[in-house]
Design an enzyme around this catalytic site. Structure first.
Site, short mmCIF file in Angstrom:
data_model
loop_
_atom_site.label_atom_id
_atom_site.label_comp_id
_atom_site.label_asym_id
_atom_site.label_seq_id
_atom_site.Cartn_x
_atom_site.Cartn_y
_atom_site.Cartn_z
CD GLU A 102 -1.42 2.23 2.23
OE1 GLU A 102 -1.91 3.37 2.08
OE2 GLU A 102 -0.57 1.95 3.08
CB ILE A 125 2.85 -11.27 3.84
CG1 ILE A 125 3.11 -10.34 5.02
CG2 ILE A 125 4.13 -11.58 3.07
CD1 ILE A 125 4.02 -10.95 6.08
CG ASP A 126 -0.13 -7.38 6.40
OD1 ASP A 126 0.31 -8.39 6.98
OD2 ASP A 126 0.22 -6.22 6.69
NE ARG A 263 6.37 -20.59 29.94
CZ ARG A 263 7.42 -21.41 30.03
NH1 ARG A 263 8.14 -21.66 28.95
NH2 ARG A 263 7.72 -22.02 31.16
#
Length: 339
Positions: A102, A125-126, A263
């Site tokens: 973007e 990748i988003d 964790r």
């Protein structure tokens, strides 16, 4: 024509396949010549440009990262369109292809509006660019995240722990949603859908009550509803907040409220690295070959995009007008399986 190629912003698997597709078709079909622009827009304003012959892109489709290098430098703080035109003229460059997300494509649009001939290729990748159904790199990132979560589940089950796994996703939770569903996560937390800490701990406790070790997948841009729990680390060169660490903040809260040992694990740049999947290699190659078609037709200010199974051209203004977020109904489909 002599055409420049740059990769800008965050790297991702498939960039080299795009470069290969552009150069191979451009050389073989159109007899164009190419130059590589090092480190994104930095190379375009600092005149860091080199010849990119066909032999230099052979065998690149399986190689991760980018042979051109990348950076997040923007040209408008360093002379803007005038400087870009000056460097292009010095190298007799007729146009350039900007491969990026973007931010990169917004800059490309702004340069086009000032008369710079440019064609865009979507990369993130988003998977958050609204003008294309899918961006290359996304499928690889989901595959990496899914495999990582699968591995973490075995150690979580062995120690009867809750694992909170953080994946990338600043404003869109596509990686978290898809990797969470694929790995059978017991809760998926995304920026588009605020949930309370009580909801999260409820899903965790329900999972434990069934004799399972809970796995919570969270996108880096998620924040709890009604609470100031989010992870930010300053801003980048475009003034956007840097995220990372939300899993570390959630883990002690979950443990405190449930008494379950918890964790956290942040996958971070593991999702960007390594070789692309076969799907991303094919998609990236198709983007590259169609991008050089658009350049040859002088369709400046456009971007190649995937619509269904076809590659089409859309205006850069359309590509950067809004981000593609996860619709609530898609998260609701996954939420049925939580807990």
């Amino acid at each position: 024509m002599k055409i420049g190629i740059l990769t800008s912003g965050g790297d991702c698997p498939g960039l080299n396949a795009v470069i290969r597709g552009i150069v191979l078709k451009g050389d073989k079909v159109y007899e164009h010549s190419f130059v590589g622009i090092r480190d994104g827009y930095r190379g375009l304003v600092e005149d860091d440009i080199f010849t990119l012959p066909r032999k230099q892109v052979r065998g690149l489709s399986k190689q991760g990262g980018t042979i051109l290098g990348t950076s997040r430098m923007g040209p408008f703080e360093h002379g803007g369109a005038d400087r870009v035109k000056e460097v292009m003229e010095a190298h007799e460059m007729d146009a350039f292809v900007a491969i990026g997300g973007e931010g990169t494509l917004t800059v490309a649009r702004m340069l086009h509006e000032e008369g710079v001939p440019v064609v865009g290729v979507p990369k993130t990748i988003d998977n958050d660019l609204s003008a294309t159904d899918v961006t290359f790199g996304f499928e690889t990132a989901v595959a990496i995240a899914t495999e990582s979560i699968d591995r973490l589940r075995t150690t979580a089950e062995s120690h009867h722990r809750c694992m909170v796994v953080e994946v990338m996703g600043r404003h869109a939770g596509w990686i978290a949603l898809n990797a969470g569903i694929a790995s059978g996560a017991h809760a998926i937390l995304i920026p588009e859908v605020p949930v309370t800490l009580e909801q999260v701990t409820g899903w965790v406790q329900a999972t434990v009550n069934r004799g399972r070790a809970p796995v919570v997948v969270v996108a880096e841009g998620f924040r709890l509803a009604g609470e100031d729990v989010s992870a930010k680390h300053g801003v980048d060169h475009m003034g956007r907040p840097r995220f990372g660490g939300i899993a570390d903040q959630l883990s002690p809260l979950i443990e405190e409220l449930t008494g379950i040992e918890t964790r956290s694990m942040t996958l971070g740049h593991l999702q960007r690295g390594g070789v692309p999947t076969s799907y991303d290699r094919v998609l990236a190659t198709r983007f590259g070959t169609h991008a050089i078609d658009a350049v040859h037709r002088k369709e400046w200010g456009t971007m190649v995009a995937l619509k269904g199974t076809d590659i089409v051209s859309v205006a850069l203004a359309q590509a950067t007008s809004e981000l593609k977020s996860v619709p609530k109904h898609r998260w609701d489909e996954a939420a049925i399986l939580f807990g």
